[in-house]
Design a protein around this motif. Structure first.
Motif, PDB file in Angstrom:
ATOM      1  N   PRO A 179      24.278 -28.329 -30.779  1.00  0.00           N
ATOM      2  CA  PRO A 179      22.935 -27.851 -31.123  1.00  0.00           C
ATOM      3  C   PRO A 179      22.365 -28.423 -32.412  1.00  0.00           C
ATOM      4  O   PRO A 179      21.162 -28.687 -32.500  1.00  0.00           O
ATOM      5  CB  PRO A 179      23.137 -26.334 -31.211  1.00  0.00           C
ATOM      6  CG  PRO A 179      24.218 -26.052 -30.215  1.00  0.00           C
ATOM      7  CD  PRO A 179      25.158 -27.225 -30.341  1.00  0.00           C
ATOM      8  N   SER A 180      23.214 -28.619 -33.403  1.00  0.00           N
ATOM      9  CA  SER A 180      22.730 -29.165 -34.676  1.00  0.00           C
ATOM     10  C   SER A 180      22.226 -30.597 -34.542  1.00  0.00           C
ATOM     11  O   SER A 180      21.523 -31.101 -35.425  1.00  0.00           O
ATOM     12  CB  SER A 180      23.848 -29.111 -35.719  1.00  0.00           C
ATOM     13  OG  SER A 180      24.949 -29.904 -35.316  1.00  0.00           O
ATOM     14  N   GLN A 181      22.580 -31.270 -33.444  1.00  0.00           N
ATOM     15  CA  GLN A 181      22.153 -32.652 -33.212  1.00  0.00           C
ATOM     16  C   GLN A 181      20.937 -32.740 -32.291  1.00  0.00           C
ATOM     17  O   GLN A 181      20.532 -33.833 -31.918  1.00  0.00           O
ATOM     18  CB  GLN A 181      23.320 -33.443 -32.596  1.00  0.00           C
ATOM     19  CG  GLN A 181      24.561 -33.491 -33.483  1.00  0.00           C
ATOM     20  CD  GLN A 181      25.766 -34.063 -32.754  1.00  0.00           C
ATOM     21  OE1 GLN A 181      26.117 -33.630 -31.660  1.00  0.00           O
ATOM     22  NE2 GLN A 181      26.393 -35.077 -33.356  1.00  0.00           N
TER      23      GLN A 181
ATOM     24  N   VAL B  45      21.531 -30.311 -16.130  1.00  0.00           N
ATOM     25  CA  VAL B  45      21.140 -31.262 -17.174  1.00  0.00           C
ATOM     26  C   VAL B  45      20.023 -32.167 -16.665  1.00  0.00           C
ATOM     27  O   VAL B  45      19.045 -32.439 -17.376  1.00  0.00           O
ATOM     28  CB  VAL B  45      22.364 -32.078 -17.634  1.00  0.00           C
ATOM     29  CG1 VAL B  45      21.924 -33.310 -18.421  1.00  0.00           C
ATOM     30  CG2 VAL B  45      23.282 -31.223 -18.503  1.00  0.00           C
ATOM     31  N   SER B  46      20.148 -32.626 -15.425  1.00  0.00           N
ATOM     32  CA  SER B  46      19.107 -33.466 -14.832  1.00  0.00           C
ATOM     33  C   SER B  46      17.812 -32.682 -14.644  1.00  0.00           C
ATOM     34  O   SER B  46      16.718 -33.197 -14.897  1.00  0.00           O
ATOM     35  CB  SER B  46      19.588 -34.014 -13.488  1.00  0.00           C
ATOM     36  OG  SER B  46      18.567 -34.731 -12.836  1.00  0.00           O
ATOM     37  N   LEU B  47      17.935 -31.432 -14.222  1.00  0.00           N
ATOM     38  CA  LEU B  47      16.769 -30.598 -13.942  1.00  0.00           C
ATOM     39  C   LEU B  47      15.903 -30.400 -15.182  1.00  0.00           C
ATOM     40  O   LEU B  47      14.670 -30.387 -15.098  1.00  0.00           O
ATOM     41  CB  LEU B  47      17.230 -29.243 -13.396  1.00  0.00           C
ATOM     42  CG  LEU B  47      16.188 -28.341 -12.730  1.00  0.00           C
ATOM     43  CD1 LEU B  47      15.595 -29.022 -11.493  1.00  0.00           C
ATOM     44  CD2 LEU B  47      16.819 -27.011 -12.336  1.00  0.00           C
ATOM     45  N   VAL B  48      16.531 -30.266 -16.343  1.00  0.00           N
ATOM     46  CA  VAL B  48      15.767 -30.017 -17.580  1.00  0.00           C
ATOM     47  C   VAL B  48      15.568 -31.271 -18.427  1.00  0.00           C
ATOM     48  O   VAL B  48      15.044 -31.198 -19.533  1.00  0.00           O
ATOM     49  CB  VAL B  48      16.449 -28.911 -18.433  1.00  0.00           C
ATOM     50  CG1 VAL B  48      16.535 -27.614 -17.649  1.00  0.00           C
ATOM     51  CG2 VAL B  48      17.828 -29.347 -18.933  1.00  0.00           C
ATOM     52  N   GLY B  49      15.979 -32.438 -17.902  1.00  0.00           N
ATOM     53  CA  GLY B  49      15.711 -33.690 -18.589  1.00  0.00           C
ATOM     54  C   GLY B  49      16.559 -33.941 -19.820  1.00  0.00           C
ATOM     55  O   GLY B  49      16.066 -34.454 -20.821  1.00  0.00           O
ATOM     56  N   LEU B  50      17.859 -33.617 -19.749  1.00  0.00           N
ATOM     57  CA  LEU B  50      18.750 -33.814 -20.907  1.00  0.00           C
ATOM     58  C   LEU B  50      19.890 -34.793 -20.618  1.00  0.00           C
ATOM     59  O   LEU B  50      20.933 -34.734 -21.269  1.00  0.00           O
ATOM     60  CB  LEU B  50      19.334 -32.471 -21.358  1.00  0.00           C
ATOM     61  CG  LEU B  50      18.438 -31.597 -22.228  1.00  0.00           C
ATOM     62  CD1 LEU B  50      19.128 -30.275 -22.545  1.00  0.00           C
ATOM     63  CD2 LEU B  50      18.043 -32.297 -23.530  1.00  0.00           C
ATOM     64  N   GLU B  51      19.688 -35.680 -19.648  1.00  0.00           N
ATOM     65  CA  GLU B  51      20.735 -36.660 -19.359  1.00  0.00           C
ATOM     66  C   GLU B  51      21.053 -37.475 -20.616  1.00  0.00           C
ATOM     67  O   GLU B  51      20.162 -37.906 -21.333  1.00  0.00           O
ATOM     68  CB  GLU B  51      20.292 -37.617 -18.246  1.00  0.00           C
ATOM     69  CG  GLU B  51      20.041 -36.937 -16.916  1.00  0.00           C
ATOM     70  CD  GLU B  51      18.571 -36.625 -16.692  1.00  0.00           C
ATOM     71  OE1 GLU B  51      17.868 -36.365 -17.708  1.00  0.00           O
ATOM     72  OE2 GLU B  51      18.144 -36.619 -15.532  1.00  0.00           O
ATOM     73  N   GLY B  52      22.349 -37.659 -20.880  1.00  0.00           N
ATOM     74  CA  GLY B  52      22.790 -38.406 -22.054  1.00  0.00           C
ATOM     75  C   GLY B  52      23.047 -37.553 -23.280  1.00  0.00           C
ATOM     76  O   GLY B  52      23.549 -38.049 -24.297  1.00  0.00           O
ATOM     77  N   PHE B  53      22.725 -36.263 -23.208  1.00  0.00           N
ATOM     78  CA  PHE B  53      22.915 -35.367 -24.353  1.00  0.00           C
ATOM     79  C   PHE B  53      24.020 -34.335 -24.102  1.00  0.00           C
ATOM     80  O   PHE B  53      24.162 -33.394 -24.879  1.00  0.00           O
ATOM     81  CB  PHE B  53      21.608 -34.634 -24.671  1.00  0.00           C
ATOM     82  CG  PHE B  53      20.519 -35.519 -25.203  1.00  0.00           C
ATOM     83  CD1 PHE B  53      20.408 -35.767 -26.566  1.00  0.00           C
ATOM     84  CD2 PHE B  53      19.627 -36.132 -24.337  1.00  0.00           C
ATOM     85  CE1 PHE B  53      19.412 -36.594 -27.052  1.00  0.00           C
ATOM     86  CE2 PHE B  53      18.629 -36.956 -24.817  1.00  0.00           C
ATOM     87  CZ  PHE B  53      18.512 -37.197 -26.176  1.00  0.00           C
TER      88      PHE B  53
END
Length: 337
Positions: free
Chosen positions: A138-140, A125-133
């Motif tokens: 997917p719909s969100q 998650v950190s590697l692809v920049g999605l922290e907090g998600f």
């Protein structure tokens, strides 16, 4: 890292043979971002699927990291696919699972111990920049965020090769640039070999080290991205480059402009403007810039200028000869007295 030797792929439809690939020879180096560009039906998706054994050649040999896929058992092919990540145009996410669970699904398929899931999910998650998600479904998510989840899943088993099947075609231009920057960063940080297929020349211009151009099942040209733009040889490649540069004068401008209209290409540190200034000083000609563009490909300048030259024939002829030796390329578009 990847080698195709004399690859032919033939399908049969209604007893009629259809050639998806014709005698393809191609080598992809370890650690490079390699682009394969072509229109729909050019054979690029078939070529990509040969790398992870989802398709098998009718003739020829495919090698990945020195190992021929032709002699692999089903178990060996499964292991190869675990070392080969793949991301898709339409993301292929499980709609009923959130971000963390989508990644966990890939970890389970890769045989990662369940106890290691939380730490590995945090890393990805950190590697692809999605922290907090992590808990979003997917719909969100936006299109770019969905593709980041797809990339995280593809990286779950620490692959050595990442295959990108039109990975940015469903995204808007700004998001496309963000995903391409992410892929470039992953290539540099992880040493990933990335094979990217697309029909968009701007995509390969942004991040690819080398490019293969395909047409009707054949590889018609292979070059570094810079060489592809600065000295395209095949008509298909030239069409892509012209489309990317978008340097074309309206017909009414051509008709209304006197003198000799020329198209100049310049590369590296030698700019078109400074060379034209020198030509004006040397040969006492008049120059009007009608159109121009400077781009940077692999951090090296590449530019095109369309200009009109006016003066006597005794001035213009030697000026053209001099410009042709000083610049990368020169083409006379129109000569009006």
């Amino acid at each position: 890292m990847i080698e195709f030797k004399h690859i032919t792929k033939r399908f049969v439809r209604d007893r009629t043979p259809i050639f998806a690939l014709r005698d393809v020879d191609l080598t992809i180096q370890k650690g490079e971002i390699f682009g394969i560009i072509g229109e729909s039906g050019a054979g690029k998706s078939t070529l990509l699927r040969l790398i992870n054994g989802l398709e098998h050649p009718t003739q020829g040999t495919v090698k990945v990291d020195g190992v021929s896929l032709g002699g692999m058992s089903k178990a060996d092919l499964r292991q190869l696919r675990l070392r080969t990540g793949m991301i898709f145009q339409h993301f292929q996410l499980i709609q009923s699972r959130n971000v963390a669970d989508n990644i966990a699904f890939a970890l389970k398929a890769a045989g990662v111990k369940r106890a290691d899931f939380p730490e590995r999910i945090r890393e990805l998650v950190s590697l692809v920049g999605l922290e907090g998600f992590e808990t979003n479904f997917p719909s969100q998510l936006s299109g770019g965020q969905k593709q980041r989840v797809g990339i995280a899943r593809a990286l779950a088993n620490n692959p050595t090769v990442l295959l990108c099947d039109e990975a940015t075609s469903a995204l808007d231009p700004v998001t496309t640039l963000q995903i391409l920057e992410l892929l470039k960063d992953l290539n540099e940080r992880l040493g990933l070999t990335i094979v990217l297929i697309t029909h968009e020349i701007d995509v390969v211009k942004q991040i690819c080290h080398r490019v293969a151009v395909m047409s009707q099942g054949e590889v018609v040209e292979v070059a570094s991205t810079y060489d592809l733009f600065s000295q395209a040889k095949h008509p298909v490649t030239q069409h892509y480059v012209d489309t990317a540069l978008q340097i074309e004068l309206p017909e009414r401008i051509l008709q209304a402009t006197p003198g000799k209209i020329i198209r100049l290409q310049f590369t590296g540190e030698k700019t078109g403007e400074s060379t034209l200034s020198e030509a004006i000083r040397r040969y006492d000609i008049s120059v009007s810039i009608l159109h121009g563009k400077v781009d940077y490909i692999q951090d090296v300048a590449f530019g095109v200028l369309i200009v009109s030259l006016t003066g006597s024939s005794d001035q213009i002829a030697p000026a053209l000869d001099w410009l042709a030796t000083e610049l990368h390329a020169l083409e006379v578009i129109q000569d009006v007295a």
